[in-house]
Write a protein that holds these residues in place. Structure first.
Motif, PDB file in Angstrom:
ATOM      1  N   ARG A 383       0.826  -1.235  -0.055  1.00  0.00           N
ATOM      2  CA  ARG A 383      -0.164  -0.048   0.023  1.00  0.00           C
ATOM      3  C   ARG A 383       0.848   1.330   0.002  1.00  0.00           C
ATOM      4  O   ARG A 383       0.490   2.430   0.842  1.00  0.00           O
ATOM      5  CB  ARG A 383      -1.086  -0.177   1.208  1.00  0.00           C
ATOM      6  CG  ARG A 383      -1.979  -0.978   1.240  1.00  0.00           C
ATOM      7  CD  ARG A 383      -3.145  -0.720   0.061  1.00  0.00           C
ATOM      8  NE  ARG A 383      -4.143  -1.701  -0.310  1.00  0.00           N
ATOM      9  CZ  ARG A 383      -4.752  -1.444  -1.091  1.00  0.00           C
ATOM     10  NH1 ARG A 383      -4.765  -0.520  -2.140  1.00  0.00           N
ATOM     11  NH2 ARG A 383      -6.112  -2.246  -1.060  1.00  0.00           N
ATOM     12  N   GLY A 386       2.805   3.375  -5.007  1.00  0.00           N
ATOM     13  CA  GLY A 386       2.574   2.865  -6.473  1.00  0.00           C
ATOM     14  C   GLY A 386       3.538   3.564  -7.371  1.00  0.00           C
ATOM     15  O   GLY A 386       4.592   4.065  -7.046  1.00  0.00           O
ATOM     16  N   ASN A 429      -0.805  -0.754 -10.811  1.00  0.00           N
ATOM     17  CA  ASN A 429      -1.185  -0.156  -9.453  1.00  0.00           C
ATOM     18  C   ASN A 429      -2.450  -0.500  -9.230  1.00  0.00           C
ATOM     19  O   ASN A 429      -3.104  -1.155  -9.882  1.00  0.00           O
ATOM     20  CB  ASN A 429      -1.388   1.391  -9.842  1.00  0.00           C
ATOM     21  CG  ASN A 429      -0.033   2.121 -10.245  1.00  0.00           C
ATOM     22  OD1 ASN A 429       0.912   1.823  -9.219  1.00  0.00           O
ATOM     23  ND2 ASN A 429       0.151   3.058 -11.216  1.00  0.00           N
ATOM     24  N   ARG A 430      -2.621  -0.598  -7.680  1.00  0.00           N
ATOM     25  CA  ARG A 430      -3.805  -1.404  -7.205  1.00  0.00           C
ATOM     26  C   ARG A 430      -4.824  -0.080  -6.894  1.00  0.00           C
ATOM     27  O   ARG A 430      -4.719   0.901  -6.620  1.00  0.00           O
ATOM     28  CB  ARG A 430      -3.503  -1.727  -5.675  1.00  0.00           C
ATOM     29  CG  ARG A 430      -2.275  -2.863  -5.821  1.00  0.00           C
ATOM     30  CD  ARG A 430      -1.965  -3.570  -4.212  1.00  0.00           C
ATOM     31  NE  ARG A 430      -3.242  -4.184  -3.790  1.00  0.00           N
ATOM     32  CZ  ARG A 430      -3.381  -4.460  -2.493  1.00  0.00           C
ATOM     33  NH1 ARG A 430      -2.141  -4.387  -1.811  1.00  0.00           N
ATOM     34  NH2 ARG A 430      -4.329  -5.170  -2.059  1.00  0.00           N
ATOM     35  N   GLU A 431      -5.982  -0.401  -6.825  1.00  0.00           N
ATOM     36  CA  GLU A 431      -7.139   0.385  -6.520  1.00  0.00           C
ATOM     37  C   GLU A 431      -6.990   0.653  -4.809  1.00  0.00           C
ATOM     38  O   GLU A 431      -6.867  -0.097  -4.213  1.00  0.00           O
ATOM     39  CB  GLU A 431      -8.480  -0.355  -6.727  1.00  0.00           C
ATOM     40  CG  GLU A 431      -8.817  -0.228  -8.224  1.00  0.00           C
ATOM     41  CD  GLU A 431     -10.203  -0.771  -8.390  1.00  0.00           C
ATOM     42  OE1 GLU A 431     -11.140  -0.871  -7.447  1.00  0.00           O
ATOM     43  OE2 GLU A 431     -10.647  -1.100  -9.557  1.00  0.00           O
ATOM     44  N   GLY A 432      -7.130   2.141  -4.625  1.00  0.00           N
ATOM     45  CA  GLY A 432      -6.814   2.382  -3.125  1.00  0.00           C
ATOM     46  C   GLY A 432      -5.442   2.899  -2.985  1.00  0.00           C
ATOM     47  O   GLY A 432      -5.151   2.980  -1.757  1.00  0.00           O
ATOM     48  N   GLY A 433      -4.412   2.474  -4.031  1.00  0.00           N
ATOM     49  CA  GLY A 433      -3.285   2.793  -3.626  1.00  0.00           C
ATOM     50  C   GLY A 433      -2.355   1.753  -3.728  1.00  0.00           C
ATOM     51  O   GLY A 433      -2.722   0.584  -3.020  1.00  0.00           O
TER      52      GLY A 433
END
Length: 443
Positions: A383, A386, A429-433
């Protein structure tokens, strides 16, 4: 409505006229031959029937000619000739049909002209591209792929493979006799690189292959692109970057070492030896850092072929947990892993350390291992901040790093290890950071 009734009106008038003529003739004969109705009827028929036949033929003949003309133009359209149009002088329903037919022909002519112009443009582009292009197919009923023939080749392919001569119609096996490296590349299957020539004239080419069906027959398109100049340019740029990185790291380490050595010598000269252990400890730390840095480059440059072994995923993950902290997500696969343990540990340690250095909280660094159909998917999640698009594009390139003290080898080494195992690595990259790094390995 006027056009709809014109043809019907004309035929109705014709029938009415013939009936009127018949009635007039019958009345006249009735006065001449009273009491003989059969004779009157016979004479009427002899007079009216020829007139009716001649009149009907004169009216039907143009329509029959029109139908024959329509049949001819349809045949021409089927053969790809759209240069014909028809003319009908009457102002009736058939004139509407002919107008629609001529409009269709005009549309087809415009489409054919546009298609021809596009074909000319495409052929000009294909013939002048530096990429050698070969289109090959198997003759009908052929069972041996060696009898495939060339049906299209551009100028670059002719110059590369046949000294500028025409290739169409030649067997592919005969064309490639002078380029055994390309024959080997085709035998390997798929896309890839191959080298042709010897010594200083050695050239590197990229082979791309695409299969498709054309006119119900299987075709294969071969694209040969020369990469020698590009590879040499990239090689020079890579060496320059390697030299810059190594020079920077050596200077950062050797300058303090020289200063510490001078300080130690000065302290010995003065007899003040109480600070020598600290100076020697610092020199040792800097030396070990430099050694680790050089070994990192050596491992990347001399990565051996993986020695696969069967190991339970639980044992492998437990070994990782002893070296770096992470949270295990989900259940581990029941089937064992077939990997080079040392290499895969090195790859995942690099990924997990990167996750900890991304700004993520330690408890948010996760490792997931799961089997999906015929592959094993290993995900490392964090987390952190990114990556932007530019960093994502270059993150797997050797020596590319956004860290001031980074070598740019961590992700590149992980990629080399994954590909050596027959797999691949992806980043996103992930959703939410945060970042997701995925290793996909054959099961």
């Amino acid at each position: 409505m006027r056009f709809r009734l014109s043809l019907v009106t004309r035929w109705s008038a014709l029938v009415g006229t013939l009936l009127a003529v018949g009635i007039i003739i019958a009345l006249a004969l009735d006065h001449l031959l009273p009491g003989r109705p059969l004779a009157v009827l016979g004479i009427c028929l002899l007079c009216v029937v020829p007139i009716s036949i001649i009149t009907l033929r004169s009216q039907v003949q143009p329509i029959l000619s029109l139908f024959r003309a329509l049949e001819g133009t349809v045949t021409s359209y089927r053969d790809g000739d759209f240069s014909f149009s028809l003319h009908w002088p009457q102002n009736d329903e058939l004139s509407d049909l002919i107008a629609a037919h001529n409009a269709l022909g005009e549309v087809l002519r415009e489409q054919r002209l546009d298609l021809v112009q596009r074909e000319l443009l495409l052929d000009t582009m294909v013939q002048n591209t530096p990429v050698a292009m070969l289109l090959v197919t198997e003759p009908p009923g052929a069972a041996d792929r060696n009898v495939r023939v060339v049906v299209y080749a551009n100028v670059a392919a002719r110059q590369l493979l046949f000294e500028g001569h025409k290739l169409e119609g030649h067997a592919l096996h005969d064309v490639l006799q002078k380029t055994p490296a390309l024959v080997e590349a085709l035998a390997r299957g798929g896309d890839g690189l191959f080298t042709a020539g010897d010594g200083e004239e050695e050239e590197v080419y990229h082979l791309a292959r695409r299969n498709f069906s054309l006119n119900g027959r299987r075709h294969e398109l071969l694209l040969l692109r020369q990469l020698t100049a590009e590879l040499r340019r990239q090689e020079v740029q890579t060496w320059k970057k390697v030299i810059r990185v190594i020079s920077h790291e050596l200077n950062n380490s050797l300058a303090p070492l020289a200063s510490l050595a001078h300080s130690g010598a000065e302290l010995v000269r003065r007899g003040q030896t109480e600070r020598l252990p600290q100076i020697l400890q610092t020199i040792g730390e800097r030396t070990r850092h430099l050694e680790s840095f050089i070994l990192g480059y050596a491992r990347f440059a001399k990565l051996p072929a993986p020695r696969l072994e069967t190991i339970a995923w639980s044992d492998f993950v437990a070994g990782l947990a002893d070296q770096v902290a992470f949270r295990l997500g989900g259940e581990l696969p029941e089937s064992p892993a077939h990997i080079d343990r040392a290499q895969m540990e090195q790859a995942l340690l690099n990924l997990l350390k990167n996750a900890h250095e991304s700004g993520s909280r330690p408890e948010d660094v996760e490792l997931h291992v799961r089997r999906v159909q015929d592959v094993v998917r290993i995900d490392v999640f964090d987390r952190g901040t990114g990556m932007n698009d530019a960093v994502l594009t270059n993150a797997l390139v050797p020596f590319y790093s956004t860290k001031r003290s980074g070598t740019g080898l961590g992700l590149a080494l992980a990629r080399e290890i994954a590909e050596a195992h027959g797999g691949r690595i992806t980043l996103g990259n992930r959703e939410g950071g945060g970042l997701a790094v995925t290793l996909i390995l054959p099961a």
